[in-house]
Design a protein around this motif. Structure first.
Motif, PDB file in Angstrom:
ATOM      1  N   ILE A   1       0.855  -1.196   0.000  1.00 44.15           N
ATOM      2  CA  ILE A   1       0.000   0.000   0.000  1.00 44.15           C
ATOM      3  C   ILE A   1       0.886   1.239   0.000  1.00 44.15           C
ATOM      4  N   PHE A   2       0.719   2.070  -1.015  1.00 47.41           N
ATOM      5  CA  PHE A   2       1.581   3.241  -1.200  1.00 47.41           C
ATOM      6  C   PHE A   2       1.525   4.181  -0.001  1.00 47.41           C
ATOM      7  N   GLU A   3       0.323   4.405   0.514  1.00 46.81           N
ATOM      8  CA  GLU A   3       0.171   5.322   1.644  1.00 46.81           C
ATOM      9  C   GLU A   3       0.947   4.835   2.868  1.00 46.81           C
ATOM     10  N   ASP A   4       1.031   3.535   3.051  1.00 48.20           N
ATOM     11  CA  ASP A   4       1.801   3.004   4.181  1.00 48.20           C
ATOM     12  C   ASP A   4       3.279   3.335   4.035  1.00 48.20           C
ATOM     13  N   MET A   5       3.796   3.226   2.827  1.00 50.29           N
ATOM     14  CA  MET A   5       5.203   3.563   2.616  1.00 50.29           C
ATOM     15  C   MET A   5       5.445   5.050   2.873  1.00 50.29           C
ATOM     16  N   CYS A   6       4.485   5.894   2.456  1.00 54.57           N
ATOM     17  CA  CYS A   6       4.642   7.339   2.658  1.00 54.57           C
ATOM     18  C   CYS A   6       4.591   7.721   4.138  1.00 54.57           C
ATOM     19  N   GLU A   7       3.980   6.875   4.958  1.00 56.25           N
ATOM     20  CA  GLU A   7       3.925   7.143   6.394  1.00 56.25           C
ATOM     21  C   GLU A   7       5.172   6.670   7.127  1.00 56.25           C
ATOM     22  N   SER A   8       6.078   6.015   6.411  1.00 53.32           N
ATOM     23  CA  SER A   8       7.320   5.545   7.023  1.00 53.32           C
ATOM     24  C   SER A   8       8.335   6.692   7.075  1.00 53.32           C
ATOM     25  N   ASP A   9       9.561   6.390   7.494  1.00 54.55           N
ATOM     26  CA  ASP A   9      10.554   7.449   7.705  1.00 54.55           C
ATOM     27  C   ASP A   9      11.405   7.739   6.476  1.00 54.55           C
ATOM     28  N   ILE A  10      10.947   7.345   5.287  1.00 57.77           N
ATOM     29  CA  ILE A  10      11.694   7.696   4.073  1.00 57.77           C
ATOM     30  C   ILE A  10      11.646   9.209   3.858  1.00 57.77           C
ATOM     31  N   ASP A  11      12.645   9.713   3.113  1.00 53.97           N
ATOM     32  CA  ASP A  11      12.719  11.140   2.805  1.00 53.97           C
ATOM     33  C   ASP A  11      12.209  11.461   1.409  1.00 53.97           C
ATOM     34  N   ALA A  12      12.251  10.474   0.525  1.00 49.15           N
ATOM     35  CA  ALA A  12      11.906  10.715  -0.878  1.00 49.15           C
ATOM     36  C   ALA A  12      11.328   9.449  -1.478  1.00 49.15           C
ATOM     37  N   VAL A  13      10.585   9.626  -2.584  1.00 50.56           N
ATOM     38  CA  VAL A  13       9.971   8.480  -3.243  1.00 50.56           C
ATOM     39  C   VAL A  13      10.119   8.619  -4.749  1.00 50.56           C
TER      40      VAL A  13
ATOM     41  N   VAL B   1      19.553  10.682 -14.450  1.00 53.80           N
ATOM     42  CA  VAL B   1      18.373  11.407 -13.984  1.00 53.80           C
ATOM     43  C   VAL B   1      18.205  11.264 -12.477  1.00 53.80           C
ATOM     44  N   VAL B   2      18.471  10.058 -11.932  1.00 50.98           N
ATOM     45  CA  VAL B   2      18.317   9.894 -10.487  1.00 50.98           C
ATOM     46  C   VAL B   2      19.420  10.615  -9.734  1.00 50.98           C
ATOM     47  N   GLN B   3      20.587  10.704 -10.356  1.00 46.94           N
ATOM     48  CA  GLN B   3      21.664  11.442  -9.705  1.00 46.94           C
ATOM     49  C   GLN B   3      21.330  12.929  -9.608  1.00 46.94           C
ATOM     50  N   ASP B   4      20.716  13.476 -10.652  1.00 47.20           N
ATOM     51  CA  ASP B   4      20.316  14.885 -10.601  1.00 47.20           C
ATOM     52  C   ASP B   4      19.197  15.110  -9.588  1.00 47.20           C
ATOM     53  N   PHE B   5      18.321  14.129  -9.415  1.00 44.04           N
ATOM     54  CA  PHE B   5      17.266  14.242  -8.404  1.00 44.04           C
ATOM     55  C   PHE B   5      17.879  14.376  -7.004  1.00 44.04           C
ATOM     56  N   ILE B   6      18.840  13.536  -6.695  1.00 46.05           N
ATOM     57  CA  ILE B   6      19.488  13.602  -5.384  1.00 46.05           C
ATOM     58  C   ILE B   6      20.262  14.907  -5.226  1.00 46.05           C
ATOM     59  N   ARG B   7      20.938  15.321  -6.274  1.00 44.54           N
ATOM     60  CA  ARG B   7      21.687  16.587  -6.211  1.00 44.54           C
ATOM     61  C   ARG B   7      20.750  17.768  -6.030  1.00 44.54           C
ATOM     62  N   THR B   8      19.551  17.698  -6.607  1.00 46.23           N
ATOM     63  CA  THR B   8      18.568  18.770  -6.430  1.00 46.23           C
ATOM     64  C   THR B   8      18.086  18.814  -4.984  1.00 46.23           C
ATOM     65  N   ILE B   9      17.799  17.655  -4.404  1.00 44.01           N
ATOM     66  CA  ILE B   9      17.382  17.612  -3.000  1.00 44.01           C
ATOM     67  C   ILE B   9      18.452  18.232  -2.105  1.00 44.01           C
TER      68      ILE B   9
END
Length: 387
Positions: free
Chosen positions: A54-66, A329-337
């Motif tokens: 369930i996507f909402e369950d993952m969003c309620e966890s302690d991750i910083d990004a998805v 593309v994922v490297q630029d995402f992390i660099r943007t964060i």
């Protein structure tokens, strides 16, 4: 401290080589997938500890990004859910499936102090990046016309192995217009940096190959930019023919490039890309000669000239759509964060490029009439679609 990232959708695991090469900056700690067998198999393969259905369950966890790599009709609602949960978002294309969704998305991103980036990997293809460098350094002079084509027969993707209809029967071939334009318009708008789309019109040939679907065999979109310059895009996912999902042509006052008309993919692609740059003298056109675009590869950034192992692995393992671009593309995402770079594909880019699909549907349903692009940078009074 490393960013903790969750991936939604098995498609998102293709980006793992990029994340694995940045383990000091990002750790993939969560994976969400509806299919329970696939969830466990893939999470085990990549040693991802936390698993969700369930996507909402993952969003309620302690991750910083998805990273959202689910079917396209889920991108906007899942992005808004993640943003409201305080997560940064990297979303697969397209950004949404309706104009209303794009406005909701834009307002949600503006409200939350989090990064939203659309994962348009074609902007990171080596050929796209090199063409951008040539534009930047003036090799083309002033560019004024571009073409792109995305041709890929997807009819064998319309039914799941168990016989159930795929979501693609509704949100792709169940619609009219050029529903999948961002791989084409994304790189081109990067080359036309600082310009914006003013209006477009779409022409469809009708459904001949598979008349049971609403999607026409070929859709051609003509786009006029604010500057008056033109772009032509063709989207064809029904015609029985070899794929050609990465054709580009760019014309300027001093030169042009043209992609191969042969098969997509790494086989021979680099050798076939053609370029012509004028020395300023007028010559009889039949005496002019093309040369390889890759004669100018020394202009590529260092991380493309000396491709990291993760990017090489993606390209070698059949990442033929982006030719290794998924890595960058994922490297630029992390660099943007981390605040190291400006967001390269922000919500305004995402909305404008995605709106090409949605407005093309409006156009073709109204006799191919031109449709104005809304101003996504403005307030609600600017969010009108005008014929």
């Amino acid at each position: 401290m490393a960013i903790k990232l969750g991936i939604a959708g098995a498609r998102g695991l293709v980006y793992m080589p990029g994340f694995l090469d940045m383990q000091d900056d990002v750790n993939v700690t969560a994976f969400c997938e509806l299919n329970p067998d696939l969830l466990e198999k893939k999470a085990d393969a990549f040693n991802i500890p936390h698993r969700y259905r369930i996507f909402e369950d993952m969003c309620e966890s302690d991750i910083d990004a998805v990273l959202i790599a689910t079917p396209m009709q889920l991108h906007t609602p899942q992005t808004i859910t993640a943003l409201e949960a305080g997560k940064h978002v990297l979303s697969e294309v397209t950004a949404g499936v309706s104009m209303d969704e794009l406005f909701w998305l834009k307002e949600a991103v503006e409200k939350q102090d989090k990064v939203y980036m659309m994962c348009e990997n074609y902007c990171y293809r080596p050929d796209s990046v090199l063409i951008g460098k040539l534009v930047e350094k003036g090799y083309f002079g002033e560019i004024y016309y571009a073409e792109a084509e995305y041709i890929e027969d997807i009819r064998n993707w319309l039914v799941y192995p168990n016989g159930r209809k795929s979501w693609r029967q509704y949100w792709q071939v169940g619609k009219r217009g050029a529903f999948y334009p961002t791989h084409s318009i994304g790189p081109i708008m990067k080359w036309f940096e600082g310009d914006a789309i003013d209006e477009l019109c779409c022409f469809g040939v009708g459904p001949y190959v598979a008349p049971e679907f609403r999607q026409e065999d070929t859709n051609t979109v003509m786009i006029r930019l604010k500057s008056g310059k033109l772009i032509r895009i063709r989207v064809d996912v029904m015609s029985p023919r070899p794929n050609q999902n990465s054709y580009f042509m760019l014309q300027g006052t001093k030169g042009a490039i043209e992609a191969p008309r042969g098969p997509s993919g790494p086989e021979g692609q680099q050798d076939m890309y053609k370029a012509y740059f004028s020395d300023g003298r007028v010559r009889v056109s039949r005496g002019l000669k093309w040369e390889s675009l890759w004669n100018y590869s020394h202009l590529l950034p260092n991380n493309y000239q000396n491709m990291p192992e993760g990017a090489k692995k993606l390209a070698e393992q059949g990442d033929y759509h982006s030719c290794g671009g998924d890595y960058y593309v994922v490297q630029d995402f992390i660099r943007t964060i981390k605040g190291e770079i400006e967001n390269p594909v922000n919500v305004y880019d995402a909305c404008e490029w995605t709106a090409v699909a949605l407005l093309s549907e409006i156009s073709v349903q109204n006799g191919s009439r031109p449709v104005k692009m809304p101003n996504f940078h403005g307030g609600r009074k600017d969010m009108r679609v005008l014929l």
